[in-house]
Scaffold this active site. Structure first.
Site, PDB file in Angstrom:
ATOM      1  N   GLU A  90      30.971  59.112  54.691  1.00  0.00           N
ATOM      2  CA  GLU A  90      30.772  59.723  53.388  1.00  0.00           C
ATOM      3  C   GLU A  90      29.710  58.986  52.580  1.00  0.00           C
ATOM      4  O   GLU A  90      29.542  57.776  52.718  1.00  0.00           O
ATOM      5  CB  GLU A  90      32.088  59.714  52.618  1.00  0.00           C
ATOM      6  CG  GLU A  90      33.065  60.742  53.155  1.00  0.00           C
ATOM      7  CD  GLU A  90      34.455  60.543  52.593  1.00  0.00           C
ATOM      8  OE1 GLU A  90      34.855  61.339  51.740  1.00  0.00           O
ATOM      9  OE2 GLU A  90      35.118  59.593  53.008  1.00  0.00           O
ATOM     10  N   CYS A 103      25.516  56.165  46.700  1.00  0.00           N
ATOM     11  CA  CYS A 103      26.396  55.169  47.299  1.00  0.00           C
ATOM     12  C   CYS A 103      26.434  55.452  48.800  1.00  0.00           C
ATOM     13  O   CYS A 103      26.821  56.536  49.220  1.00  0.00           O
ATOM     14  CB  CYS A 103      27.758  55.360  46.644  1.00  0.00           C
ATOM     15  SG  CYS A 103      29.029  54.326  47.298  1.00  0.00           S
ATOM     16  N   CYS A 110      36.336  50.065  58.509  1.00  0.00           N
ATOM     17  CA  CYS A 110      36.028  48.689  58.121  1.00  0.00           C
ATOM     18  C   CYS A 110      37.104  47.773  58.664  1.00  0.00           C
ATOM     19  O   CYS A 110      38.283  48.103  58.610  1.00  0.00           O
ATOM     20  CB  CYS A 110      35.966  48.572  56.597  1.00  0.00           C
ATOM     21  SG  CYS A 110      35.536  46.916  56.028  1.00  0.00           S
ATOM     22  N   CYS A 114      41.163  45.206  53.493  1.00  0.00           N
ATOM     23  CA  CYS A 114      41.671  44.994  52.136  1.00  0.00           C
ATOM     24  C   CYS A 114      42.830  45.968  51.917  1.00  0.00           C
ATOM     25  O   CYS A 114      42.739  47.141  52.276  1.00  0.00           O
ATOM     26  CB  CYS A 114      40.569  45.215  51.110  1.00  0.00           C
ATOM     27  SG  CYS A 114      39.169  44.115  51.401  1.00  0.00           S
ATOM     28  N   CYS A 117      42.376  49.384  49.951  1.00  0.00           N
ATOM     29  CA  CYS A 117      41.176  50.186  50.217  1.00  0.00           C
ATOM     30  C   CYS A 117      41.400  51.244  51.302  1.00  0.00           C
ATOM     31  O   CYS A 117      41.870  50.936  52.399  1.00  0.00           O
ATOM     32  CB  CYS A 117      40.029  49.261  50.633  1.00  0.00           C
ATOM     33  SG  CYS A 117      38.555  50.140  51.158  1.00  0.00           S
ATOM     34  N   GLY A 157      32.718  50.747  54.708  1.00  0.00           N
ATOM     35  CA  GLY A 157      32.281  49.648  55.565  1.00  0.00           C
ATOM     36  C   GLY A 157      31.867  48.387  54.839  1.00  0.00           C
ATOM     37  O   GLY A 157      31.672  48.371  53.624  1.00  0.00           O
ATOM     38  N   GLU A 158      31.737  47.322  55.604  1.00  0.00           N
ATOM     39  CA  GLU A 158      31.313  46.027  55.075  1.00  0.00           C
ATOM     40  C   GLU A 158      29.869  45.780  55.534  1.00  0.00           C
ATOM     41  O   GLU A 158      29.614  45.481  56.707  1.00  0.00           O
ATOM     42  CB  GLU A 158      32.267  44.930  55.589  1.00  0.00           C
ATOM     43  CG  GLU A 158      31.789  43.507  55.358  1.00  0.00           C
ATOM     44  CD  GLU A 158      31.293  43.215  53.946  1.00  0.00           C
ATOM     45  OE1 GLU A 158      31.986  43.551  52.972  1.00  0.00           O
ATOM     46  OE2 GLU A 158      30.193  42.637  53.819  1.00  0.00           O
ATOM     47  N   SER A 189      26.824  45.352  48.511  1.00  0.00           N
ATOM     48  CA  SER A 189      28.113  44.825  48.066  1.00  0.00           C
ATOM     49  C   SER A 189      28.883  44.278  49.263  1.00  0.00           C
ATOM     50  O   SER A 189      29.022  44.953  50.278  1.00  0.00           O
ATOM     51  CB  SER A 189      28.905  45.951  47.395  1.00  0.00           C
ATOM     52  OG  SER A 189      30.203  45.523  47.088  1.00  0.00           O
ATOM     53  N   SER A 212      32.755  41.461  45.996  1.00  0.00           N
ATOM     54  CA  SER A 212      34.016  42.017  45.504  1.00  0.00           C
ATOM     55  C   SER A 212      35.025  40.886  45.360  1.00  0.00           C
ATOM     56  O   SER A 212      35.519  40.363  46.354  1.00  0.00           O
ATOM     57  CB  SER A 212      34.534  43.074  46.479  1.00  0.00           C
ATOM     58  OG  SER A 212      33.593  44.114  46.555  1.00  0.00           O
ATOM     59  N   LEU A 213      35.295  40.515  44.130  1.00  0.00           N
ATOM     60  CA  LEU A 213      36.193  39.387  43.863  1.00  0.00           C
ATOM     61  C   LEU A 213      37.640  39.896  43.759  1.00  0.00           C
ATOM     62  O   LEU A 213      38.518  39.470  44.496  1.00  0.00           O
ATOM     63  CB  LEU A 213      35.744  38.685  42.580  1.00  0.00           C
ATOM     64  CG  LEU A 213      36.463  37.399  42.205  1.00  0.00           C
ATOM     65  CD1 LEU A 213      36.257  36.317  43.244  1.00  0.00           C
ATOM     66  CD2 LEU A 213      36.000  36.903  40.827  1.00  0.00           C
ATOM     67  N   ASN A 214      37.863  40.790  42.831  1.00  0.00           N
ATOM     68  CA  ASN A 214      39.124  41.550  42.733  1.00  0.00           C
ATOM     69  C   ASN A 214      40.382  40.742  42.433  1.00  0.00           C
ATOM     70  O   ASN A 214      41.486  41.301  42.446  1.00  0.00           O
ATOM     71  CB  ASN A 214      39.368  42.387  44.007  1.00  0.00           C
ATOM     72  CG  ASN A 214      38.291  43.449  44.192  1.00  0.00           C
ATOM     73  OD1 ASN A 214      37.580  43.754  43.254  1.00  0.00           O
ATOM     74  ND2 ASN A 214      38.172  43.985  45.388  1.00  0.00           N
ATOM     75  N   ASN A 288      40.593  53.523  41.226  1.00  0.00           N
ATOM     76  CA  ASN A 288      40.783  54.969  41.348  1.00  0.00           C
ATOM     77  C   ASN A 288      41.937  55.231  42.286  1.00  0.00           C
ATOM     78  O   ASN A 288      41.882  54.849  43.452  1.00  0.00           O
ATOM     79  CB  ASN A 288      39.521  55.626  41.917  1.00  0.00           C
ATOM     80  CG  ASN A 288      38.468  55.801  40.851  1.00  0.00           C
ATOM     81  OD1 ASN A 288      38.772  56.033  39.689  1.00  0.00           O
ATOM     82  ND2 ASN A 288      37.213  55.659  41.237  1.00  0.00           N
ATOM     83  N   CYS A 332      32.651  55.390  44.454  1.00  0.00           N
ATOM     84  CA  CYS A 332      32.329  54.522  45.581  1.00  0.00           C
ATOM     85  C   CYS A 332      33.547  53.695  45.944  1.00  0.00           C
ATOM     86  O   CYS A 332      34.383  53.413  45.114  1.00  0.00           O
ATOM     87  CB  CYS A 332      31.234  53.548  45.188  1.00  0.00           C
ATOM     88  SG  CYS A 332      29.701  54.319  44.846  1.00  0.00           S
TER      89      CYS A 332
HETATM   90  N1  SAH Z   1      32.860  46.360  51.833  1.00  0.00           N
HETATM   91  C1  SAH Z   1      32.095  46.162  50.659  1.00  0.00           C
HETATM   92  C2  SAH Z   1      31.459  47.427  50.148  1.00  0.00           C
HETATM   93  C3  SAH Z   1      32.304  48.683  50.169  1.00  0.00           C
HETATM   94  S1  SAH Z   1      33.703  48.676  49.091  1.00  0.00           S
HETATM   95  C4  SAH Z   1      32.923  45.482  49.590  1.00  0.00           C
HETATM   96  O1  SAH Z   1      34.132  45.368  49.741  1.00  0.00           O
HETATM   97  O2  SAH Z   1      32.329  45.035  48.615  1.00  0.00           O
HETATM   98  C5  SAH Z   1      32.867  48.858  47.527  1.00  0.00           C
HETATM   99  C6  SAH Z   1      33.705  48.474  46.317  1.00  0.00           C
HETATM  100  O3  SAH Z   1      34.728  49.463  46.077  1.00  0.00           O
HETATM  101  C7  SAH Z   1      34.439  47.144  46.435  1.00  0.00           C
HETATM  102  O4  SAH Z   1      34.182  46.388  45.274  1.00  0.00           O
HETATM  103  C8  SAH Z   1      35.905  47.544  46.482  1.00  0.00           C
HETATM  104  O5  SAH Z   1      36.708  46.524  45.928  1.00  0.00           O
HETATM  105  C9  SAH Z   1      35.909  48.812  45.664  1.00  0.00           C
HETATM  106  N2  SAH Z   1      37.046  49.722  45.868  1.00  0.00           N
HETATM  107  C10 SAH Z   1      37.724  49.978  47.014  1.00  0.00           C
HETATM  108  N3  SAH Z   1      38.694  50.896  46.794  1.00  0.00           N
HETATM  109  C11 SAH Z   1      38.615  51.247  45.487  1.00  0.00           C
HETATM  110  C12 SAH Z   1      39.328  52.156  44.656  1.00  0.00           C
HETATM  111  N4  SAH Z   1      40.305  52.895  45.127  1.00  0.00           N
HETATM  112  N5  SAH Z   1      38.966  52.250  43.357  1.00  0.00           N
HETATM  113  C13 SAH Z   1      37.945  51.518  42.858  1.00  0.00           C
HETATM  114  N6  SAH Z   1      37.228  50.656  43.595  1.00  0.00           N
HETATM  115  C14 SAH Z   1      37.565  50.513  44.894  1.00  0.00           C
HETATM  116 FE1  SF4 Z   2      36.127  46.981  53.773  1.00  0.00          FE
HETATM  117 FE2  SF4 Z   2      35.111  46.757  51.272  1.00  0.00          FE
HETATM  118 FE3  SF4 Z   2      37.263  48.305  51.787  1.00  0.00          FE
HETATM  119 FE4  SF4 Z   2      37.505  45.679  51.893  1.00  0.00          FE
HETATM  120  S1  SF4 Z   2      36.991  46.887  50.047  1.00  0.00           S
HETATM  121  S2  SF4 Z   2      38.314  47.127  53.419  1.00  0.00           S
HETATM  122  S3  SF4 Z   2      35.541  45.090  52.735  1.00  0.00           S
HETATM  123  S4  SF4 Z   2      35.209  48.607  52.558  1.00  0.00           S
END
Ligand code: SAH
Ligand code: SF4
Length: 341
Positions: A90, A103, A110, A114, A117, A157-158, A189, A212-214, A288, A332
């Protein structure tokens, strides 16, 4: 022979045409047609000789993706593409005022896993080629009239676990003989693959980098992003500072705000302390909801988190991204194609 020309650099194309008995300058013409003009049809490459055209039609692949589905909501369009190996990926296009951000996906699925995700829950399926990455952009460019202003690798993906293909695709986007997008308009990212962040610094690449710190502490981050056990928060802050010393644009930390998980007052304070005087940017993204056990905090909680972080922050900048397209799951980072395979 089925040689994919999309995603190839000028040097790779030159090598290919010469090997097949055509003059070297033809490579530049093919390059221009693919990247400058965004041509998807070899037949419309006007200045190319008929024998080369026939050769290309018979022996090469120019389009790596086909559009399988498209959904639209306000100014957000989500594209579902099928690869040549019948995988689905996508991409998202978001228009806000004069900004058009796309995006892009870097992998099918991936492996980083996480917990919150949707892509992570698919597991790893495959890497995308540079051609598949750039075709997402070319297709959107060809479909939507608003000029693309920003490119983010925040889809499926990463990116740093597919480093070479992602960087080659980003270089093609950046090339002033090709698509000519400024490096500062391209953001990669990563979940924080530290050896690859170091490589990115050593390679002196000028693209923006986001991590992505989170979470504000290792305990929470270990649960949300198991990769934290390998590369914990203090190492991320350290490598971010190193990046900032070497690059024009400082690192952005993304912080997806999740109800009761990482949105307390204490989290806001801890986060402010972590990033104090780091010079980084902090991008706060309310989660989201995607139908798993995690949810978006209430508007009140989001606002009180923001209030504290704004009061406490020192020496770093804060941005808030109220993701759009929530209705069609198009923001995204919440992409997955489960149920399609
Ligand atoms: N793998 C990379 C890039 C793809 S994820 C990474 O993790 O950075 C891109 C971003 O979307 C990341 O910051 C992730 O934390 C965030 N993300 C994943 N699921 C989400 C959701 N449901 N709502 C908002 N952001 C989300
Ligand atoms: Fe992969 Fe990024 Fe999702 Fe983590 S947040 S599973 S690194 S796509």
């Amino acid at each position: 022979m089925n040689f994919t020309i999309k995603g190839k650099t000028i040097n790779q194309l030159e090598e290919f045409v010469i090997k097949n008995g055509f003059p070297k300058y033809r490579a530049q013409q093919i390059y221009n047609w693919m990247y400058k003009h965004g041509t998807f049809d070899i037949r419309s490459m006007k200045n190319i000789s008929n024998d080369l055209k026939s050769f290309l039609i018979d022996n090469t692949i120019i389009n790596t993706l086909t559009l399988h589905d498209k959904s639209e909501c306000d100014n957000t369009v989500k594209f579902l593409f099928k690869t040549q190996t019948n995988q689905f990926i996508e991409s998202v296009s978001m228009i806000e005022d004069d900004k058009h951000t796309i995006c892009l996906s870097s992998q099918v699925g991936c492996s980083v896993d996480c917990d919150f995700c949707a892509t992570g829950k698919m597991g790893f399926i495959s890497n995308l080629s540079a051609g598949e990455i750039i075709d997402q952009l070319l297709f959107i460019k060809n479909t939507i009239n608003n000029p693309i202003t920003n490119i983010v690798f925040m889809g499926m993906g990463e990116p740093f676990l597919n480093y070479n293909n992602v960087i080659n695709a980003a270089k093609l986007m950046n090339d002033d003989n090709g698509l000519n997008f400024g490096a500062n308009r391209i953001t990669i990212s990563t979940a924080g693959i530290i050896p690859k962040i170091n490589k990115f610094i050593d390679d002196k690449l000028k693209f923006n980098l986001a991590i992505s710190l989170n979470a504000s502490n290792d305990e929470t981050r270990n649960k949300l992003m198991p990769i934290n056990k390998k590369w914990p928060i203090k190492d991320l802050i350290k490598v971010a500072k190193k990046f900032n010393e070497n690059n024009r644009n400082n690192i952005t930390f993304e912080y997806v705000l999740i109800d009761t998980i990482n949105d307390t007052h204490q989290d806001a304070k801890q986060l402010a302390k972590l990033l104090k005087n780091s010079g980084c940017k902090l991008n706060i993204i309310p989660f989201n909801s995607i139908g798993n056990e995690y949810s978006r905090p209430s508007e009140n909680s989001i606002n009180s988190f923001l209030k504290i972080i704004h009061e406490e922050h020192e020496g770093f900048r804060i941005l808030v991204r109220w993701s759009k397209g929530v209705d069609i799951n198009a923001g995204c980072g919440q992409l997955a194609t489960k149920g399609l395979k």
